[in-house]
Design an enzyme around this catalytic site. Structure first.
Site, PDB file in Angstrom:
ATOM      1  N   HIS A  79       1.026  -1.196   0.269  1.00 28.58           N
ATOM      2  CA  HIS A  79       0.082  -0.238  -0.012  1.00 28.58           C
ATOM      3  C   HIS A  79       0.772   1.040  -0.248  1.00 28.58           C
ATOM      4  CE1 HIS A  79       0.466  -0.558   4.620  1.00 28.58           C
ATOM      5  NE2 HIS A  79       0.367   0.908   4.635  1.00 28.58           N
TER       6      HIS A  79
ATOM      7  N   ASP B 107       0.399  -8.404   1.818  1.00 24.73           N
ATOM      8  CA  ASP B 107       0.581  -6.244   1.626  1.00 24.73           C
ATOM      9  C   ASP B 107       2.110  -6.253   2.100  1.00 24.73           C
ATOM     10  OD1 ASP B 107       0.394  -3.961   1.690  1.00 24.73           O
ATOM     11  OD2 ASP B 107      -0.342  -3.317   3.761  1.00 24.73           O
TER      12      ASP B 107
ATOM     13  N   GLY C 178       3.308   7.045   8.297  1.00 26.03           N
ATOM     14  CA  GLY C 178       4.481   6.566   7.864  1.00 26.03           C
ATOM     15  C   GLY C 178       5.825   5.039   8.507  1.00 26.03           C
ATOM     16  N   ASN C 179       5.340   5.084   8.984  1.00 20.13           N
ATOM     17  CA  ASN C 179       5.924   3.532   9.506  1.00 20.13           C
ATOM     18  C   ASN C 179       5.667   2.754   8.819  1.00 20.13           C
ATOM     19  OD1 ASN C 179       5.778   4.903  12.837  1.00 20.13           O
ATOM     20  ND2 ASN C 179       7.754   3.863  12.077  1.00 20.13           N
ATOM     21  N   SER C 180       4.364   2.672   8.058  1.00 19.23           N
ATOM     22  CA  SER C 180       4.540   1.049   7.153  1.00 19.23           C
ATOM     23  C   SER C 180       5.945   0.763   5.889  1.00 19.23           C
ATOM     24  CB  SER C 180       3.464   1.478   6.196  1.00 19.23           C
ATOM     25  OG  SER C 180       1.840   2.348   6.975  1.00 19.23           O
TER      26      SER C 180
ATOM     27  N   LEU D  90      -3.080 -26.354   0.319  1.00 10.30           N
ATOM     28  CA  LEU D  90      -3.334 -27.688   0.775  1.00 10.30           C
ATOM     29  C   LEU D  90      -5.344 -27.496  -0.341  1.00 10.30           C
ATOM     30  CD1 LEU D  90      -3.421 -26.997   4.620  1.00 10.30           C
ATOM     31  CD2 LEU D  90      -1.900 -29.218   3.117  1.00 10.30           C
TER      32      LEU D  90
END
Length: 499
Positions: free
Chosen positions: A133, A163, A239-241, A296
């Site tokens: 993202h 993600d 901003g940490n993403s 599976l």
């Protein structure tokens, strides 16, 4: 003084002195062994009338909570990412003259939108892991290193399901981070979150692992998402993403991805994709261009929920309950049955459906794994060969179109073409979870035309879908024309790929 009272007083003194000496010696010995001081009454168990237990401790110190080593080792491997994206916006203002003399050009206008996030250097030659993202739909990506150098990056591959994305810059002699083992993380263990919240570069926060295998709602379509997050209370914000979650050794154990908040800022919980998943994803993206998912072929539920609400005969207290099977299921062929509870994969404990996803995510089609199940109190083991979404063990090259469509296709044989009276087309040979199933197409349907283009091979279909997913066409969906051989009637289906 009477002789009797003198003798009684001496005897009492002797008893008191002896008792005090004995108590002092006992207390000294206990303090040396356990660190407990009986003379000061520092024994909380006595408050609850519990018997005193003498425990011999190993003397091992608690884990060092000096984070300077981990921070210094990590901060140079975390980068700041800025992206620019073109978006279409409707007109918000109508000129009065246009109201009377015609609206003029009402086409959506284009404008640039910028955003930022974080990434983690994983190789000396410029490969960087981040969140999908962060870079999704980006027209341009700029990466700034901790030493302030800036580079233009290109996308190598993305995986919306987890993600996770892999990007690359043209640089050498970079400082990559060391991968850790997220499966060995323990609840209560110290971790650091390193990233660039609110464009504040090289920010380090500390917390503990609050939970593992956590499922959260992201606000998007979670139907096909991999949901097995590491939950921490390390402060993570916008901003940490894409930044690093590391242990006290400075080893990468997760990619910071999400927070749950009603305000949009950190309120005590943050979530990271385990590196056991993220590392496998970027390795596949680099090697194959798409993620190789072993499957599976089972539909699963939480065993604890099923035990309480549906099937009270279940003996297992936790695990992944097998509710049903896909059309082509390697688990079913191996001997696993409905009602079984999967409790381990290759000896690694499975506590929930999310945990099972995390375990299976480590493997690719063709890998053979040992699956342990609980069948109403009886433990059994099965060797299962994993397959891809199309029901075989082949490596799937290219973009995410095959996975997104969720179906297997095969070209029509010469015999089929003659029988159906056509010269081109592909047959839907298997249907799993995906866009094909959602729009109502069933197994056996013959696809002739997609977006006004004739389809001769599955690759033709994938190519059209890939162009839309990459944004290289104005189309936003698929218009499919074909027929079912039994009825022969032409059918039309529409698939919206951008939802």
């Amino acid at each position: 003084m009477n002789k009797f009272w003198k003798n009684l007083m001496y005897a009492t003194l002797i008893v008191l002195i002896s008792g005090s000496v004995a108590a002092f010696v006992t207390a000294k010995l206990m303090k040396e062994k356990t660190g407990m001081n009986l003379l000061t009454g520092d024994n909380s168990s006595s408050v609850f009338n519990q018997p005193l237990q003498q425990v011999m401790y190993s003397g091992a110190a608690a884990e060092n909570t000096d984070f300077t080593y981990a921070a210094d080792k990590t901060v140079h491997a975390v980068v700041h990412i800025k992206v620019s994206t073109t978006i279409s916006v409707g007109r918000q203002y109508i000129d009065p003259f246009e109201f009377f003399f015609g609206y003029g050009d009402q086409r959506p206008r284009q404008r640039q939108r910028t955003g930022s996030g974080s990434g983690v250097i994983i190789s000396t030659d410029g490969y960087i892991i981040t969140n999908n993202h962060v870079v999704e739909d980006a027209d341009s990506i700029t990466v700034t290193l901790n030493d302030k150098r800036s580079f233009t990056a290109k996308i190598i591959g993305t995986d919306p399901t987890t993600d996770i994305a892999l990007i690359k810059i043209n640089a050498t002699d970079l400082q990559p981070i060391t991968f850790g083992d997220s499966e060995k993380l323990k609840v209560g263990e110290w971790v650091l979150a390193v990233g660039n919240p609110f464009d504040l570069t090289s920010t380090v926060t500390a917390g503990i692992v609050s939970a593992k295998g956590r499922s959260i709602m992201t606000g998007e379509s979670d139907r096909d998402k991999i949901m097995s997050f590491i939950q921490t209370d390390a402060a993570v914000n916008v901003g940490n993403s894409g930044g690093a979650l590391v242990n006290t050794k400075g080893e990468l154990v997760g990619i910071n991805t999400a927070i749950t908040s009603q305000t949009g800022t950190f309120i005590g919980y943050s979530f990271a994709v385990p590196i056991s998943i993220a590392g496998k994803v970027v390795s596949d993206l680099k090697q194959y261009g798409s993620v190789q998912r072993g499957m599976l072929g089972v539909f699963i539920e939480d065993a604890e929920f099923v035990k309480k609400n549906i099937d009270t005969k279940i003996k297992a207290l936790e695990g992944a309950y097998v509710a049903d099977f896909a059309m082509r299921s390697s688990a079913k062929e191996a001997g696993i049955e409905k009602g079984d509870v999967i409790t381990a994969v290759n000896g690694n404990k499975v506590t929930s459906p999310n945990n099972l996803q995390e375990q299976i995510m480590k493997f690719k089609p063709g890998d053979k794994i040992k699956v342990t199940i609980d069948r109403y109190g009886q433990e059994k083991e099965f060797m299962v060969e994993l397959r891809n979404i199309q029901g075989n063990t082949e490596i799937m090259k290219g973009n995410n179109s095959a996975e997104l469509l969720g179906a297997a296709f095969k070209p029509l044989s010469d015999k089929q073409k003659k029988e159906y009276g056509v010269s081109y087309g592909i047959e839907v040979s298997n249907v799993s979870k995906g866009k094909i199933q959602q729009c109502g197409i069933k197994k056996g349907f013959v696809i002739m035309i997609v977006n006004d283009e004739k389809i001769n091979t599955p690759e033709d279909f994938y190519s059209i879908t890939d162009k839309i997913l990459k944004g290289t066409t104005d189309e936003k969906g698929l218009l499919i024309k074909g027929f079912y051989p039994i009825s022969g009637a032409t059918r039309h289906y529409a698939i919206d790929l951008i939802d």
